[in-house]
Design a protein around this motif. Sequence first.
Motif, PDB file in Angstrom:
ATOM      1  N   LEU A 139      70.398  20.269  12.474  1.00 26.98           N
ATOM      2  CA  LEU A 139      70.347  20.552  11.034  1.00 26.98           C
ATOM      3  C   LEU A 139      69.172  19.851  10.359  1.00 26.98           C
ATOM      4  O   LEU A 139      68.492  20.442   9.510  1.00 26.98           O
ATOM      5  N   ALA A 140      68.915  18.608  10.736  1.00 27.49           N
ATOM      6  CA  ALA A 140      67.808  17.868  10.127  1.00 27.49           C
ATOM      7  C   ALA A 140      66.460  18.486  10.491  1.00 27.49           C
ATOM      8  O   ALA A 140      65.587  18.636   9.627  1.00 27.49           O
ATOM      9  N   VAL A 141      66.303  18.860  11.743  1.00 25.83           N
ATOM     10  CA  VAL A 141      65.043  19.489  12.166  1.00 25.83           C
ATOM     11  C   VAL A 141      64.878  20.845  11.488  1.00 25.83           C
ATOM     12  O   VAL A 141      63.787  21.190  11.010  1.00 25.83           O
ATOM     13  N   ALA A 142      65.957  21.625  11.417  1.00 24.36           N
ATOM     14  CA  ALA A 142      65.879  22.933  10.752  1.00 24.36           C
ATOM     15  C   ALA A 142      65.484  22.774   9.286  1.00 24.36           C
ATOM     16  O   ALA A 142      64.642  23.526   8.775  1.00 24.36           O
ATOM     17  N   GLY A 143      66.070  21.804   8.588  1.00 25.63           N
ATOM     18  CA  GLY A 143      65.715  21.566   7.191  1.00 25.63           C
ATOM     19  C   GLY A 143      64.280  21.123   7.021  1.00 25.63           C
ATOM     20  O   GLY A 143      63.582  21.568   6.102  1.00 25.63           O
ATOM     21  N   THR A 144      63.817  20.280   7.916  1.00 24.28           N
ATOM     22  CA  THR A 144      62.439  19.795   7.849  1.00 24.28           C
ATOM     23  C   THR A 144      61.445  20.924   8.108  1.00 24.28           C
ATOM     24  O   THR A 144      60.452  21.082   7.385  1.00 24.28           O
ATOM     25  N   VAL A 145      61.714  21.732   9.129  1.00 24.21           N
ATOM     26  CA  VAL A 145      60.832  22.867   9.448  1.00 24.21           C
ATOM     27  C   VAL A 145      60.837  23.870   8.296  1.00 24.21           C
ATOM     28  O   VAL A 145      59.779  24.386   7.898  1.00 24.21           O
ATOM     29  N   LEU A 146      62.008  24.144   7.754  1.00 21.65           N
ATOM     30  CA  LEU A 146      62.091  25.091   6.641  1.00 21.65           C
ATOM     31  C   LEU A 146      61.290  24.601   5.440  1.00 21.65           C
ATOM     32  O   LEU A 146      60.552  25.377   4.829  1.00 21.65           O
ATOM     33  N   ALA A 147      61.410  23.328   5.110  1.00 15.36           N
ATOM     34  CA  ALA A 147      60.641  22.784   3.979  1.00 15.36           C
ATOM     35  C   ALA A 147      59.142  22.880   4.246  1.00 15.36           C
ATOM     36  O   ALA A 147      58.360  23.211   3.355  1.00 15.36           O
ATOM     37  N   ALA A 148      58.750  22.616   5.492  1.00 15.19           N
ATOM     38  CA  ALA A 148      57.325  22.658   5.827  1.00 15.19           C
ATOM     39  C   ALA A 148      56.759  24.069   5.750  1.00 15.19           C
ATOM     40  O   ALA A 148      55.625  24.262   5.299  1.00 15.19           O
ATOM     41  N   PHE A 149      57.531  25.064   6.169  1.00 13.03           N
ATOM     42  CA  PHE A 149      57.021  26.425   6.203  1.00 13.03           C
ATOM     43  C   PHE A 149      57.271  27.212   4.918  1.00 13.03           C
ATOM     44  O   PHE A 149      56.719  28.302   4.742  1.00 13.03           O
ATOM     45  N   ALA A 150      58.088  26.686   4.012  1.00 16.16           N
ATOM     46  CA  ALA A 150      58.375  27.395   2.765  1.00 16.16           C
ATOM     47  C   ALA A 150      57.110  27.577   1.929  1.00 16.16           C
ATOM     48  O   ALA A 150      56.868  28.651   1.368  1.00 16.16           O
ATOM     49  N   HIS A 151      56.291  26.543   1.840  1.00 15.48           N
ATOM     50  CA  HIS A 151      55.061  26.652   1.061  1.00 15.48           C
ATOM     51  C   HIS A 151      54.094  27.641   1.703  1.00 15.48           C
ATOM     52  O   HIS A 151      53.450  28.433   1.017  1.00 15.48           O
ATOM     53  N   ARG A 152      53.999  27.604   3.016  1.00 16.26           N
ATOM     54  CA  ARG A 152      53.118  28.546   3.717  1.00 16.26           C
ATOM     55  C   ARG A 152      53.550  29.980   3.431  1.00 16.26           C
ATOM     56  O   ARG A 152      52.732  30.855   3.177  1.00 16.26           O
ATOM     57  N   ARG A 153      54.862  30.216   3.436  1.00 14.88           N
ATOM     58  CA  ARG A 153      55.388  31.555   3.149  1.00 14.88           C
ATOM     59  C   ARG A 153      55.039  31.952   1.707  1.00 14.88           C
ATOM     60  O   ARG A 153      54.616  33.070   1.449  1.00 14.88           O
ATOM     61  N   TRP A 154      55.231  31.045   0.764  1.00 18.80           N
ATOM     62  CA  TRP A 154      54.911  31.340  -0.635  1.00 18.80           C
ATOM     63  C   TRP A 154      53.436  31.722  -0.765  1.00 18.80           C
ATOM     64  O   TRP A 154      53.089  32.702  -1.415  1.00 18.80           O
ATOM     65  N   ALA A 155      52.552  30.931  -0.156  1.00 16.25           N
ATOM     66  CA  ALA A 155      51.113  31.182  -0.270  1.00 16.25           C
ATOM     67  C   ALA A 155      50.726  32.508   0.391  1.00 16.25           C
ATOM     68  O   ALA A 155      49.893  33.248  -0.142  1.00 16.25           O
ATOM     69  N   THR A 156      51.326  32.830   1.521  1.00 14.93           N
ATOM     70  CA  THR A 156      51.021  34.085   2.206  1.00 14.93           C
ATOM     71  C   THR A 156      51.416  35.284   1.353  1.00 14.93           C
ATOM     72  O   THR A 156      50.660  36.249   1.235  1.00 14.93           O
ATOM     73  N   VAL A 157      52.576  35.210   0.747  1.00 17.72           N
ATOM     74  CA  VAL A 157      53.033  36.301  -0.124  1.00 17.72           C
ATOM     75  C   VAL A 157      52.159  36.393  -1.369  1.00 17.72           C
ATOM     76  O   VAL A 157      51.756  37.483  -1.789  1.00 17.72           O
ATOM     77  N   GLN A 158      51.830  35.260  -1.949  1.00 17.70           N
ATOM     78  CA  GLN A 158      50.988  35.254  -3.148  1.00 17.70           C
ATOM     79  C   GLN A 158      49.616  35.861  -2.851  1.00 17.70           C
ATOM     80  O   GLN A 158      49.099  36.655  -3.630  1.00 17.70           O
ATOM     81  N   ARG A 159      49.054  35.484  -1.717  1.00 11.16           N
ATOM     82  CA  ARG A 159      47.747  36.011  -1.318  1.00 11.16           C
ATOM     83  C   ARG A 159      47.817  37.528  -1.119  1.00 11.16           C
ATOM     84  O   ARG A 159      46.930  38.260  -1.559  1.00 11.16           O
TER      85      ARG A 159
END
Length: 118
Positions: free
Chosen positions: A61-81
């Motif tokens: 659970l901790a690793v999943a939460g950490t990975v999700l937080a790390a990739f959430a911004h990348r996903r936002w930027a990809t969609v915005q672009r």
Amino acid sequence: MTPRWYEEGEEPDYRFTLANERTFLAWLRTALALIAGAVALAQLVPSFSVAWLRTGLAVLLAVAGTVLAAFAHRRWATVQRAMRHQRPLPMDWLPAAMGTIAALTGLVVVFVVLTHRP
């Protein structure tokens, strides 16, 4: 500091930008919930009949939460672009990964409930 790509293309409709931001914040809330679940599991739940299972599940659970937080911004930027350049929204592996982790966690909980007899 504004990223260089943020000045490229055309400004999308602000409603789409705000929807993308709300999705980003939802991913962050989910990441925080996963991390909080890991802490609660590790600190508040008594040991399972399988000694390493509680720790393993908390780490998952901790690793999943950490990975999700790390990739959430990348996903936002990809969609915005993509919106700025009027391209189709990209597919992403993140929802499938989070669904898989939730399913695995659920299976472990079912296993613990069925095998743990007080």
